[in-house]
Motif scaffolding. Structure first.
Motif, mmCIF file in Angstrom:
data_model
loop_
_atom_site.group_PDB
_atom_site.id
_atom_site.type_symbol
_atom_site.label_atom_id
_atom_site.label_comp_id
_atom_site.label_asym_id
_atom_site.label_seq_id
_atom_site.Cartn_x
_atom_site.Cartn_y
_atom_site.Cartn_z
ATOM 1 N N TYR A 1 -16.687 19.525 18.587
ATOM 2 C CA TYR A 1 -16.315 20.393 19.728
ATOM 3 C C TYR A 1 -14.743 20.699 19.168
ATOM 4 N N GLY A 2 -14.580 21.944 19.011
ATOM 5 C CA GLY A 2 -13.224 22.488 18.698
ATOM 6 C C GLY A 2 -12.166 22.732 19.778
ATOM 7 N N VAL A 3 -11.039 23.053 19.399
ATOM 8 C CA VAL A 3 -10.166 23.588 20.423
ATOM 9 C C VAL A 3 -9.337 24.822 20.198
ATOM 10 N N GLY A 4 -10.178 25.562 19.439
ATOM 11 C CA GLY A 4 -9.435 27.033 19.082
ATOM 12 C C GLY A 4 -9.124 27.229 17.601
ATOM 13 N N ALA A 5 -8.293 28.261 17.242
ATOM 14 C CA ALA A 5 -7.887 28.601 15.979
ATOM 15 C C ALA A 5 -6.691 28.923 16.084
ATOM 16 N N GLN A 6 -5.766 28.623 15.146
ATOM 17 C CA GLN A 6 -4.608 28.882 15.222
ATOM 18 C C GLN A 6 -3.980 29.833 13.904
ATOM 19 N N ILE A 7 -2.848 30.362 13.824
ATOM 20 C CA ILE A 7 -2.467 31.014 12.627
ATOM 21 C C ILE A 7 -1.828 30.111 11.618
ATOM 22 N N GLY A 8 -2.402 29.851 10.460
ATOM 23 C CA GLY A 8 -1.867 28.993 9.511
ATOM 24 C C GLY A 8 -0.561 29.362 8.705
ATOM 25 N N LEU A 9 -0.764 30.746 8.360
ATOM 26 C CA LEU A 9 0.274 31.183 7.501
ATOM 27 C C LEU A 9 0.211 32.686 7.878
ATOM 28 N N ILE A 10 1.429 33.382 7.893
ATOM 29 C CA ILE A 10 1.947 34.808 7.684
ATOM 30 C C ILE A 10 2.212 35.167 6.353
ATOM 31 N N GLN A 11 1.304 35.729 5.492
ATOM 32 C CA GLN A 11 1.436 35.903 4.254
ATOM 33 C C GLN A 11 1.731 37.226 3.871
ATOM 34 N N SER A 12 2.969 37.226 2.867
ATOM 35 C CA SER A 12 3.556 38.874 2.489
ATOM 36 C C SER A 12 2.636 39.334 1.408
ATOM 37 N N LYS B 1 8.084 32.071 -5.152
ATOM 38 C CA LYS B 1 7.294 31.739 -4.147
ATOM 39 C C LYS B 1 7.788 32.639 -2.839
ATOM 40 N N PRO B 2 7.451 33.848 -2.970
ATOM 41 C CA PRO B 2 7.899 34.625 -1.901
ATOM 42 C C PRO B 2 7.373 34.379 -0.321
ATOM 43 N N ASN B 3 6.235 33.618 -0.122
ATOM 44 C CA ASN B 3 5.844 33.288 1.123
ATOM 45 C C ASN B 3 6.725 32.109 1.726
ATOM 46 N N VAL B 4 7.671 31.397 0.842
ATOM 47 C CA VAL B 4 8.462 30.403 1.371
ATOM 48 C C VAL B 4 9.633 31.297 2.109
ATOM 49 N N MET B 5 10.155 32.221 1.676
ATOM 50 C CA MET B 5 11.008 33.264 2.067
ATOM 51 C C MET B 5 10.754 33.378 3.614
ATOM 52 N N GLY C 1 15.089 36.016 3.509
ATOM 53 C CA GLY C 1 16.112 35.208 2.830
ATOM 54 C C GLY C 1 15.445 33.931 2.855
ATOM 55 N N LEU C 2 16.372 32.864 2.125
ATOM 56 C CA LEU C 2 15.985 31.631 1.963
ATOM 57 C C LEU C 2 16.139 30.937 3.237
#
Length: 279
Positions: A67-78, A190-194, A204-205
């Motif tokens: 039984y799950g409780v839905g889905a979530q955004i794990g990462l917004i990738q550039s 690592k652009p996705n850390v920005m 930015g950092l």
């Protein structure tokens, strides 16, 4: 039914974030230097019921009910792919042609604090900052930083600008003595850390870089010196890399998922109404 409503409600809020991301991409489809963002979903926590321990059927999924409780955004990738180049023939328009390389600009906030921001928008201008002195700024008025991290300034009697073979800006004067400046350019490992900053094209950092487990040297490298490898083209600008047709397809899919989850809430509510109406 209550579990269904909780799962659908959790997913709805995340789908709204996805729709907002798609809308931002479409709105910036003509923004110079903009990089498209993509929301990636992950499964939230689920509860495992091992009610079929005696079932010996070979399955691709674990035995039992989850039984799950839905889905979530794990990462917004550039999306760091190269955008198309538009020739302008302006002396102070520059397009970076190498992936993950960014111009450095000095962004000042309302409190007066200055931080280094990174952008692919190479539309630069000159403005007078003090008598006889010009500063190189971008289209939003932020000063462009040199390779030393300081603002680029020069005397105001400049007659023109050229680009050297190593990507340095050369200011020409009537006396024949040129001034050479290395534009501040950084390469992101690592652009996705920005983190996204105001204005759409600025990143930015993050302030919590240490908490994320990274150092600045692991995230980006400042390109300096005579042997720095910079891909840059004078008299052109890099346009947005947003694919409008793909974004519209993603928007339709997100809207259908949104409708599916709202329908699940409606059906669960109707079933609860029927149960409560039993005499």
């Amino acid at each position: 039914m209550l579990r269904t409503m909780v799962s659908a409600t959790n997913t709805l809020s995340q789908l709204q974030h996805q729709i907002d991301t798609i809308s931002t991409n479409i709105a910036n489809s003509n923004t110079t230097g903009y990089k498209a963002q993509q929301a990636n979903f992950t499964e939230m926590l689920y509860q495992q019921f091992n009610n079929d321990e005696l079932d010996r059927t070979v399955r691709d999924t674990p035995v039992g009910i989850r039984y799950g409780v839905g889905a979530q955004i794990g990462l917004i990738q550039s999306n760091q792919t190269q955008g198309s180049l538009q020739e302008t023939n302006r002396d102070l328009d520059f397009a970076l042609t190498t992936k993950n390389q960014y111009f450095n600009v000095l962004m000042q906030n309302e409190e007066g604090d200055v931080r280094t921001a990174y952008t692919r928008n190479g539309s630069f201008y000159v403005t007078q900052t003090e008598p006889g002195i010009l500063s190189l700024v971008n289209s939003d008025g932020y000063q462009v930083a040199g390779a030393n991290g300081q603002p680029i300034t020069f005397p105001d009697n400049v007659t023109g600008f050229t680009m050297d073979s190593d990507g340095s800006l050369v200011a020409s004067y009537e006396n024949g003595t040129p001034l050479k400046f290395q534009l501040g350019i950084s390469e992101l490992q690592k652009p996705n850390v920005m983190e996204k900053l105001q204005g759409g094209t600025y990143i930015g950092l993050p302030e919590n870089l240490d908490a994320l487990g990274f150092t600045q040297a692991q995230v980006l490298t400042d390109l300096q010196g005579a042997n720095r490898q910079v891909g840059i083209q004078k008299g052109a600008l890099e346009m947005s890399n947003v694919d409008v047709s793909k974004e519209m397809t993603n928007l339709i899919q997100a809207q259908r998922s949104y409708q599916f989850n709202t329908r699940a809430i409606t059906i669960a509510d109707q079933m609860l109404g029927l149960i409560n109406g039993i005499r």
